[in-house]
Motif scaffolding. Structure first.
Motif, mmCIF file in Angstrom:
data_model
loop_
_atom_site.group_PDB
_atom_site.id
_atom_site.type_symbol
_atom_site.label_atom_id
_atom_site.label_comp_id
_atom_site.label_asym_id
_atom_site.label_seq_id
_atom_site.Cartn_x
_atom_site.Cartn_y
_atom_site.Cartn_z
ATOM 1 N N GLN A 178 33.222 51.037 47.230
ATOM 2 C CA GLN A 178 34.290 50.244 46.626
ATOM 3 C C GLN A 178 33.792 49.585 45.341
ATOM 4 O OE1 GLN A 178 37.372 49.881 47.527
ATOM 5 N NE2 GLN A 178 38.029 48.080 46.454
ATOM 6 N N VAL A 179 32.580 49.065 45.375
ATOM 7 C CA VAL A 179 31.972 48.447 44.196
ATOM 8 C C VAL A 179 31.843 49.483 43.081
ATOM 9 C CG1 VAL A 179 29.830 47.446 43.288
ATOM 10 C CG2 VAL A 179 30.771 46.610 45.438
ATOM 11 N N LEU A 230 42.560 46.921 45.409
ATOM 12 C CA LEU A 230 41.129 47.059 45.686
ATOM 13 C C LEU A 230 40.483 45.678 45.572
ATOM 14 C CD1 LEU A 230 40.328 50.294 43.638
ATOM 15 C CD2 LEU A 230 40.868 50.096 46.062
ATOM 16 N N MET A 231 39.770 45.279 46.621
ATOM 17 C CA MET A 231 39.193 43.936 46.647
ATOM 18 C C MET A 231 38.002 43.803 45.708
ATOM 19 S SD MET A 231 37.484 41.716 49.715
ATOM 20 C CE MET A 231 38.954 41.423 50.648
ATOM 21 N N LEU A 232 37.982 42.700 44.994
ATOM 22 C CA LEU A 232 36.838 42.356 44.149
ATOM 23 C C LEU A 232 35.793 41.672 45.025
ATOM 24 C CD1 LEU A 232 38.237 40.941 40.815
ATOM 25 C CD2 LEU A 232 36.536 42.709 41.072
ATOM 26 N N ARG A 233 34.720 42.358 45.271
ATOM 27 C CA ARG A 233 33.624 41.784 46.048
ATOM 28 C C ARG A 233 32.678 41.033 45.117
ATOM 29 N NH1 ARG A 233 33.891 44.296 50.999
ATOM 30 N NH2 ARG A 233 35.207 46.137 51.019
ATOM 31 N N LYS A 234 31.841 40.216 45.708
ATOM 32 C CA LYS A 234 30.903 39.412 44.913
ATOM 33 C C LYS A 234 30.032 40.302 44.028
ATOM 34 C CE LYS A 234 27.138 36.123 45.356
ATOM 35 N NZ LYS A 234 26.175 35.501 46.244
ATOM 36 N N LEU A 235 29.528 41.404 44.581
ATOM 37 C CA LEU A 235 28.674 42.297 43.814
ATOM 38 C C LEU A 235 29.424 42.933 42.642
ATOM 39 C CD1 LEU A 235 25.936 43.631 43.437
ATOM 40 C CD2 LEU A 235 26.647 45.406 45.050
ATOM 41 N N SER A 236 30.694 43.275 42.855
ATOM 42 C CA SER A 236 31.501 43.840 41.758
ATOM 43 C C SER A 236 31.587 42.860 40.603
ATOM 44 C CB SER A 236 32.920 44.162 42.228
ATOM 45 O OG SER A 236 32.923 45.088 43.258
ATOM 46 N N VAL A 237 31.890 41.617 40.915
ATOM 47 C CA VAL A 237 32.027 40.592 39.880
ATOM 48 C C VAL A 237 30.698 40.371 39.165
ATOM 49 C CG1 VAL A 237 32.550 38.152 39.471
ATOM 50 C CG2 VAL A 237 33.993 39.482 41.009
ATOM 51 N N GLU A 238 29.597 40.301 39.921
ATOM 52 C CA GLU A 238 28.279 40.093 39.306
ATOM 53 C C GLU A 238 27.929 41.232 38.344
ATOM 54 O OE1 GLU A 238 25.698 39.678 42.679
ATOM 55 O OE2 GLU A 238 26.243 37.585 42.995
ATOM 56 N N LEU A 239 28.166 42.475 38.767
ATOM 57 C CA LEU A 239 27.840 43.612 37.912
ATOM 58 C C LEU A 239 28.740 43.678 36.690
ATOM 59 C CD1 LEU A 239 27.111 46.345 40.606
ATOM 60 C CD2 LEU A 239 25.467 45.116 39.180
ATOM 61 N N ILE A 240 30.013 43.380 36.856
ATOM 62 C CA ILE A 240 30.936 43.360 35.710
ATOM 63 C C ILE A 240 30.501 42.299 34.710
ATOM 64 C CG2 ILE A 240 33.286 42.718 35.024
ATOM 65 C CD1 ILE A 240 34.254 44.272 37.530
ATOM 66 N N MET A 241 30.102 41.127 35.204
ATOM 67 C CA MET A 241 29.661 40.065 34.304
ATOM 68 C C MET A 241 28.382 40.470 33.562
ATOM 69 S SD MET A 241 30.600 36.800 36.740
ATOM 70 C CE MET A 241 29.924 35.537 35.688
ATOM 71 N N GLN A 242 27.454 41.124 34.262
ATOM 72 C CA GLN A 242 26.217 41.567 33.606
ATOM 73 C C GLN A 242 26.501 42.641 32.567
ATOM 74 O OE1 GLN A 242 22.797 42.463 36.064
ATOM 75 N NE2 GLN A 242 23.460 40.973 37.593
ATOM 76 N N ASP A 271 37.204 34.869 41.197
ATOM 77 C CA ASP A 271 38.046 36.001 41.572
ATOM 78 C C ASP A 271 37.517 36.788 42.768
ATOM 79 O OD1 ASP A 271 39.889 35.575 39.464
ATOM 80 O OD2 ASP A 271 38.481 36.490 38.064
ATOM 81 N N VAL A 272 36.364 36.415 43.304
ATOM 82 C CA VAL A 272 35.812 37.105 44.470
ATOM 83 C C VAL A 272 36.808 36.986 45.628
ATOM 84 C CG1 VAL A 272 33.970 37.083 46.207
ATOM 85 C CG2 VAL A 272 33.421 36.791 43.781
ATOM 86 N N GLY A 273 37.109 38.111 46.249
ATOM 87 C CA GLY A 273 38.047 38.129 47.364
ATOM 88 C C GLY A 273 39.484 38.410 46.958
ATOM 89 N N ARG A 274 39.756 38.380 45.664
ATOM 90 C CA ARG A 274 41.101 38.716 45.193
ATOM 91 C C ARG A 274 41.208 40.230 45.060
ATOM 92 N NH1 ARG A 274 42.629 35.183 40.167
ATOM 93 N NH2 ARG A 274 44.730 35.780 40.742
ATOM 94 N N PHE A 275 42.418 40.720 44.839
ATOM 95 C CA PHE A 275 42.650 42.157 44.770
ATOM 96 C C PHE A 275 43.095 42.569 43.376
ATOM 97 C CE2 PHE A 275 42.926 41.152 49.188
ATOM 98 C CZ PHE A 275 42.395 42.255 49.830
ATOM 99 N N VAL A 276 42.547 43.700 42.927
ATOM 100 C CA VAL A 276 42.964 44.308 41.672
ATOM 101 C C VAL A 276 44.099 45.258 42.014
ATOM 102 C CG1 VAL A 276 42.245 45.787 39.767
ATOM 103 C CG2 VAL A 276 40.633 44.151 40.752
ATOM 104 N N LYS A 277 45.249 45.055 41.399
ATOM 105 C CA LYS A 277 46.401 45.917 41.650
ATOM 106 C C LYS A 277 46.342 47.094 40.684
ATOM 107 C CE LYS A 277 50.446 44.202 42.820
ATOM 108 N NZ LYS A 277 51.761 43.571 42.762
ATOM 109 N N ILE A 278 46.313 48.302 41.244
ATOM 110 C CA ILE A 278 46.157 49.512 40.444
ATOM 111 C C ILE A 278 47.238 50.510 40.851
ATOM 112 C CG2 ILE A 278 44.595 51.410 39.886
ATOM 113 C CD1 ILE A 278 42.317 49.524 40.817
ATOM 114 N N SER A 279 47.910 51.067 39.859
ATOM 115 C CA SER A 279 48.888 52.112 40.171
ATOM 116 C C SER A 279 48.138 53.398 40.483
ATOM 117 C CB SER A 279 49.837 52.326 38.993
ATOM 118 O OG SER A 279 49.178 52.992 37.941
#
Length: 134
Positions: free
Chosen positions: A109-110, A64-76, A24-32
């Protein structure tokens, strides 16, 4: 009527946001905008508020773009959510995270995405979006 997205694979849908992965890195989270206010009541970190004023529509969802660091921290944090010590008492043996980088690389952003994810998943989040005020 809303026009369908030209590249729908770039957007994570509501159900997809609960469990993100490296794909999902590089994809966007759609938020109202209402969800932004609900999950970031103290305001967003960095230039998020300014960026939102540049979008002409007040009703259009924000991506809001999911960056690599965002995904890594969410997974941790996902792995730590149910962590316990030897007696079964909830316990996290991690001192924290250091997010470092030059201006404009996405640190704020992260933090915004991480705070929203954590609140959606029952974490207590204490956030000061503008620490320079102190």
């Amino acid at each position: 009527e809303a026009t369908p997205a030209r590249r729908p694979h770039l957007w994570l849908q509501g159900d997809d946001q609960a469990a993100v992965g490296t794909e999902d890195v590089g994809r966007f989270v759609k938020i109202s905008r209402n969800d932004l206010i609900e999950h970031l009541p103290e305001g967003g970190c960095g230039e998020l508020s300014r960026d939102l004023t540049l979008i002409p529509s007040r009703t259009r969802d924000v991506g809001l773009m999911l960056r690599k660091l965002s995904v890594e921290l969410i997974m941790q944090l996902s792995e730590l959510q149910d962590a316990t010590d030897g007696q079964g008492v909830p316990c996290i043996r991690k001192a924290g995270f250091l997010i470092d980088g030059h201006k404009g690389t996405g640190k704020s952003q992260v933090l915004n995405l991480l705070a929203m994810w954590a609140r959606r998943n029952g974490w207590l989040v204490v956030m000061e979006p503008t620490p320079s005020r102190y």
